[in-house]
Motif scaffolding. Structure first.
Motif, mmCIF file in Angstrom:
data_model
loop_
_atom_site.group_PDB
_atom_site.id
_atom_site.type_symbol
_atom_site.label_atom_id
_atom_site.label_comp_id
_atom_site.label_asym_id
_atom_site.label_seq_id
_atom_site.Cartn_x
_atom_site.Cartn_y
_atom_site.Cartn_z
ATOM 1 N N GLU A 120 144.023 90.258 -39.071
ATOM 2 C CA GLU A 120 143.631 90.947 -37.847
ATOM 3 C C GLU A 120 144.896 91.320 -37.088
ATOM 4 O O GLU A 120 145.804 90.514 -36.948
ATOM 5 C CB GLU A 120 142.760 90.017 -37.000
ATOM 6 N N LEU A 121 144.946 92.547 -36.603
ATOM 7 C CA LEU A 121 146.087 92.982 -35.809
ATOM 8 C C LEU A 121 145.922 92.491 -34.377
ATOM 9 O O LEU A 121 144.839 92.139 -33.952
ATOM 10 C CB LEU A 121 146.240 94.499 -35.861
ATOM 11 N N GLY A 122 147.004 92.486 -33.622
ATOM 12 C CA GLY A 122 147.091 91.877 -32.304
ATOM 13 C C GLY A 122 145.964 92.149 -31.345
ATOM 14 O O GLY A 122 145.546 91.272 -30.612
ATOM 15 N N ASP A 123 145.419 93.370 -31.317
ATOM 16 C CA ASP A 123 144.425 93.697 -30.302
ATOM 17 C C ASP A 123 143.012 93.284 -30.686
ATOM 18 O O ASP A 123 142.088 93.438 -29.906
ATOM 19 C CB ASP A 123 144.475 95.185 -29.967
ATOM 20 N N GLY A 124 142.814 92.764 -31.888
ATOM 21 C CA GLY A 124 141.491 92.351 -32.334
ATOM 22 C C GLY A 124 140.587 93.520 -32.689
ATOM 23 O O GLY A 124 139.436 93.328 -33.052
ATOM 24 N N MET A 125 141.095 94.728 -32.589
ATOM 25 C CA MET A 125 140.295 95.919 -32.859
ATOM 26 C C MET A 125 140.680 96.579 -34.180
ATOM 27 O O MET A 125 140.166 97.638 -34.507
ATOM 28 C CB MET A 125 140.460 96.937 -31.723
ATOM 29 N N ALA A 126 141.582 95.948 -34.928
ATOM 30 C CA ALA A 126 142.021 96.544 -36.187
ATOM 31 C C ALA A 126 142.305 95.439 -37.202
ATOM 32 O O ALA A 126 142.638 94.313 -36.842
ATOM 33 C CB ALA A 126 143.261 97.403 -35.970
ATOM 34 N N GLU A 152 142.202 99.329 -40.886
ATOM 35 C CA GLU A 152 140.854 99.665 -40.451
ATOM 36 C C GLU A 152 140.752 99.392 -38.959
ATOM 37 O O GLU A 152 141.100 98.313 -38.498
ATOM 38 C CB GLU A 152 139.833 98.824 -41.210
ATOM 39 N N ARG A 153 140.322 100.393 -38.220
ATOM 40 C CA ARG A 153 140.196 100.265 -36.766
ATOM 41 C C ARG A 153 138.731 100.469 -36.398
ATOM 42 O O ARG A 153 138.075 101.360 -36.928
ATOM 43 C CB ARG A 153 141.066 101.301 -36.060
ATOM 44 N N ILE A 154 138.241 99.652 -35.490
ATOM 45 C CA ILE A 154 136.873 99.784 -35.024
ATOM 46 C C ILE A 154 136.750 101.096 -34.258
ATOM 47 O O ILE A 154 137.540 101.376 -33.363
ATOM 48 C CB ILE A 154 136.480 98.595 -34.126
ATOM 49 N N GLU A 155 135.785 101.895 -34.650
ATOM 50 C CA GLU A 155 135.589 103.178 -33.995
ATOM 51 C C GLU A 155 134.736 102.987 -32.750
ATOM 52 O O GLU A 155 133.659 102.404 -32.796
ATOM 53 C CB GLU A 155 134.903 104.150 -34.948
ATOM 54 N N LYS A 156 135.243 103.472 -31.637
ATOM 55 C CA LYS A 156 134.530 103.358 -30.374
ATOM 56 C C LYS A 156 133.722 104.629 -30.154
ATOM 57 O O LYS A 156 134.071 105.688 -30.660
ATOM 58 C CB LYS A 156 135.531 103.167 -29.235
ATOM 59 N N PRO A 157 132.648 104.512 -29.360
ATOM 60 C CA PRO A 157 131.866 105.722 -29.089
ATOM 61 C C PRO A 157 132.681 106.735 -28.277
ATOM 62 O O PRO A 157 133.603 106.359 -27.555
ATOM 63 C CB PRO A 157 130.679 105.203 -28.261
#
Length: 152
Positions: free
Chosen positions: A17-23, A40-45
């Motif tokens: 997991e990368l530092g921001d928890g979103m990737a 892989e990055r979580i896609e936000k709306p």
């Protein structure tokens, strides 16, 4: 001469997991031994930004990054600090649970984060954001910052 590799037929060797928890960073390997890395990055709306004039446009992280870089200049130690600041601004925006956000809300969120990080960067961004025309306007923001600092 390049050889063609089938990347679809790979297995994950390591995930991090990368530092921001979103990737997530994944190290992969194909059946023939070729190794590569995917991110892989979580896609936000999508957010819609309501501009001052009433027009609407899609939120653009790069546009915000450019505006912040231009106004805060060398007051941050590098791009990673700016990216972290933008992540915090986005967390605030997505935390509102609104699909349409006025541009003023974005500017205020940036100012809130800058106030915590660097006062000079805060004042520089504020001068552009508020479109100061006189020294009195500039001085007023300095006075308000000093009052806020004294409360802390």
């Amino acid at each position: 001469m390049r050889t063609r590799v089938n990347l679809g037929d790979s297995r994950v060797i390591e995930s991090r997991e990368l530092g921001d928890g979103m990737a997530i960073r994944r190290r992969r390997e194909t059946s023939d031994g070729y190794r590569f890395t995917t991110y892989e990055r979580i896609e936000k709306p999508n957010l819609i930004v309501i501009k001052k004039a009433g027009s609407r446009e899609l939120y653009d992280r790069e546009k915000l990054t450019t505006a912040i870089r231009r106004s805060v200049g060398k007051f941050f130690s590098g791009d990673a600090d700016i990216e972290k600041l933008i992540d915090q601004v986005e967390d605030t925006l997505y935390g509102l649970n609104e699909s349409e956000i006025p541009s003023k809300t974005i500017g205020d969120a940036v100012l809130d984060q800058l106030a915590k990080k660097n006062e000079v960067a805060y004042v520089r961004f504020a001068s552009v954001y508020h479109e100061f025309k006189t020294l009195d306007e500039f001085e007023a923001i300095l006075v308000s910052r000093r009052k806020e600092n004294k409360k802390k």
